[in-house]
Write a protein that holds these residues in place. Structure first.
Motif, short mmCIF file in Angstrom:
data_model
loop_
_atom_site.label_atom_id
_atom_site.label_comp_id
_atom_site.label_asym_id
_atom_site.label_seq_id
_atom_site.Cartn_x
_atom_site.Cartn_y
_atom_site.Cartn_z
N ASP A 10 0.74 -1.11 -0.10
CA ASP A 10 0.12 0.00 -0.02
C ASP A 10 0.95 1.13 -0.11
O ASP A 10 0.26 2.35 -0.14
CB ASP A 10 -1.01 0.19 1.18
N ARG A 11 2.29 1.08 0.35
CA ARG A 11 3.00 2.43 0.30
C ARG A 11 3.36 2.70 -1.29
O ARG A 11 3.77 3.73 -1.71
CB ARG A 11 4.24 2.22 1.00
N CYS A 12 3.59 1.38 -2.02
CA CYS A 12 4.06 1.50 -3.36
C CYS A 12 3.09 2.21 -4.49
O CYS A 12 1.93 2.31 -4.47
CB CYS A 12 4.32 0.02 -4.09
N LYS A 13 3.63 2.98 -5.15
CA LYS A 13 2.96 3.91 -6.30
C LYS A 13 3.10 3.60 -7.62
O LYS A 13 2.55 4.04 -8.47
CB LYS A 13 3.46 5.49 -6.18
N CYS A 56 15.88 -0.99 -3.02
CA CYS A 56 15.46 -0.23 -1.72
C CYS A 56 16.01 1.37 -1.97
O CYS A 56 15.49 2.37 -1.46
CB CYS A 56 16.32 -0.69 -0.53
N LEU A 57 17.02 1.46 -2.35
CA LEU A 57 17.83 2.83 -2.50
C LEU A 57 17.19 3.52 -3.66
O LEU A 57 16.91 4.82 -3.17
CB LEU A 57 19.20 2.78 -3.03
N MET A 58 16.40 2.96 -4.44
CA MET A 58 15.77 3.78 -5.63
C MET A 58 14.36 4.12 -5.03
O MET A 58 14.02 5.18 -5.75
CB MET A 58 15.91 2.88 -6.85
N CYS A 59 13.74 3.38 -4.52
CA CYS A 59 12.21 3.32 -4.00
C CYS A 59 12.17 4.72 -3.41
O CYS A 59 12.48 5.31 -2.41
CB CYS A 59 11.73 2.29 -3.24
N PRO A 60 11.10 5.70 -4.09
CA PRO A 60 11.06 6.94 -3.45
C PRO A 60 10.15 7.10 -2.13
O PRO A 60 9.77 8.12 -1.50
CB PRO A 60 10.07 7.84 -4.89
N ASP A 61 9.35 5.80 -2.10
CA ASP A 61 8.38 5.75 -1.06
C ASP A 61 8.60 4.88 0.22
O ASP A 61 7.95 4.60 0.88
CB ASP A 61 7.22 5.29 -1.77
N VAL A 62 9.98 4.52 0.39
CA VAL A 62 10.33 3.67 1.16
C VAL A 62 9.53 2.29 1.27
O VAL A 62 9.14 2.01 2.54
CB VAL A 62 10.74 4.34 2.60
N HIS B 15 2.33 8.33 4.33
CA HIS B 15 2.51 8.17 3.01
C HIS B 15 2.80 9.58 2.42
O HIS B 15 1.98 10.40 2.62
CB HIS B 15 1.38 7.30 2.46
N THR B 16 3.64 9.75 1.52
CA THR B 16 3.97 11.04 0.85
C THR B 16 2.78 11.35 -0.11
O THR B 16 2.25 10.46 -0.65
CB THR B 16 5.20 11.07 0.40
N VAL B 54 6.23 21.48 0.28
CA VAL B 54 5.44 22.47 1.34
C VAL B 54 5.20 21.43 2.69
O VAL B 54 4.72 22.11 3.81
CB VAL B 54 4.32 23.31 0.86
N LEU B 55 4.53 20.20 2.37
CA LEU B 55 4.17 19.35 3.32
C LEU B 55 5.18 18.51 4.08
O LEU B 55 4.85 17.29 4.67
CB LEU B 55 2.94 18.72 2.84
#
Lengths: 77, 245
Positions: A10-13, A56-62, B15-16, B54-55
């Motif tokens: 659910d964190r993955c985009k 892991c390093l590349m993922c912007p959403d951890v 979550h961002t 900003v957030l």
């Protein structure tokens, strides 16, 4: 020591950056949507994973983490 | 090191709101990892800009302050001068730092204020809808230059790292990128160095990070990385521009 590869679905985009940086081509984009409505990544070939942490390093959403598990515990499936 | 990887404690579980493939998330994580490694979470104050970040205060688990557009370096100056024991950093985009905040950053760097600036350069105004930024590449299409940036009319993109490194005051100025794992490792080293210089009370430090904006570039995240590597990196050359030694 053994390692466990986890993807927080659910964190993955579903950006797919981890798929491109994986040297072993382990990851693929799933065809099932997650809570957010994105197509998340999953391990298509988990046995090929060498735990290099490139994804892991590349993922912007951890969304990807690797944890250490003790060798002699029973693996939970 | 080892083979394990977990979310740094300086990041919250939130979550961002960033678009898929946006490298803000990578930079947030690198800053959080450095703060964890230096053990300074209890006395760090971040200053978020006006822009996509900003957030940012929702995503970091330490004190944060929001500044008016471009004025983050002025606010950081105030905080750092009143409480020199705190570790202060500003997190700014190119529209914020290189456009409306140009005066603030140049004078803060020239005064040698002992805080750190994380400068995210993605060649476009992200939050407001993809307008042309001072860092937009020649010929790059944005919503305010639909035929591409015309350098005869608006000049060439500003290279902030080079500009700030021309000041005579001591400082640490570097440009890195976060578009591939090999660059991410180097970028983290640079961020750590910048915070270490601040911890030692030595100088102003700025880390420029060449980033992607897939949404406003009209590309997929994977195509955006390719475009950044082929178009941005030859113009925005990576490296250390100034060290306090």
């Amino acid at each position: 020591m053994t390692y466990e590869f986890n993807i927080d679905v659910d964190r993955c985009k579903g950006c797919g950056l981890c798929v491109t940086v994986c040297p072993k081509k382990v990851l693929e984009i799933s065809d099932k949507v997650n809570k957010k409505g994105y197509y998340p990544v999953y391990q298509a070939r988990p046995d090929d994973c060498i735990f290099c942490k490139a994804c892991c390093l590349m993922c912007p959403d951890v969304a990807i983490t690797i944890t250490e598990t003790v060798k002699d515990t029973v693996k939970q499936e | 090191m080892g083979k394990t990887f977990k979310k740094p404690e300086a990041l919250t579980d939130e979550h961002t709101h960033y678009c898929p493939g946006c490298t803000h998330g990578v930079i947030h994580r690198l800053v959080a990892e450095v703060i964890d490694e230096l053990g300074i979470r209890g006395r760090t104050v971040g200053i978020s800009p006006v822009g996509c970040a900003v957030l940012a205060y929702n995503y970091f688990s330490f004190d944060f302050q929001e500044a008016a557009h471009g004025r983050a370096p002025a606010m950081a100056t105030g905080i750092k001068r009143v409480r020199p024991d705190l570790i202060v950093f500003t997190y700014q985009g190119d529209g914020d730092l290189a456009s409306i905040g140009m005066g603030e950053i140049i004078h803060a760097a020239n005064r040698g204020e002992k805080f750190t600036t994380i400068f995210v350069n993605n060649a476009v105004y992200g939050m407001t809808g993809g307008q042309m930024a001072p860092t937009t590449m020649p010929g790059q299409r944005t919503t305010t230059c639909p035929l591409g940036r015309n350098v005869e009319e608006v000049g060439m993109p500003i290279k902030m790292a080079e500009l700030l490194s021309s000041l005579e005051t001591r400082g640490y100025i570097t440009r890195q990128t976060v578009i591939k794992p090999k660059y991410i490792i180097k970028a983290k080293e640079a961020i750590k160095k910048a915070f270490t210089y601040q911890l030692e009370g030595r100088c102003f430090s700025l880390v420029e990070l060449v980033s992607t904006c897939p949404t406003n570039w009209g590309l997929t995240p994977v195509e955006a990385v390719k475009w950044a590597e082929e178009t941005l990196l030859p113009y925005y050359k990576l490296g250390e521009y100034k060290t306090p030694e």
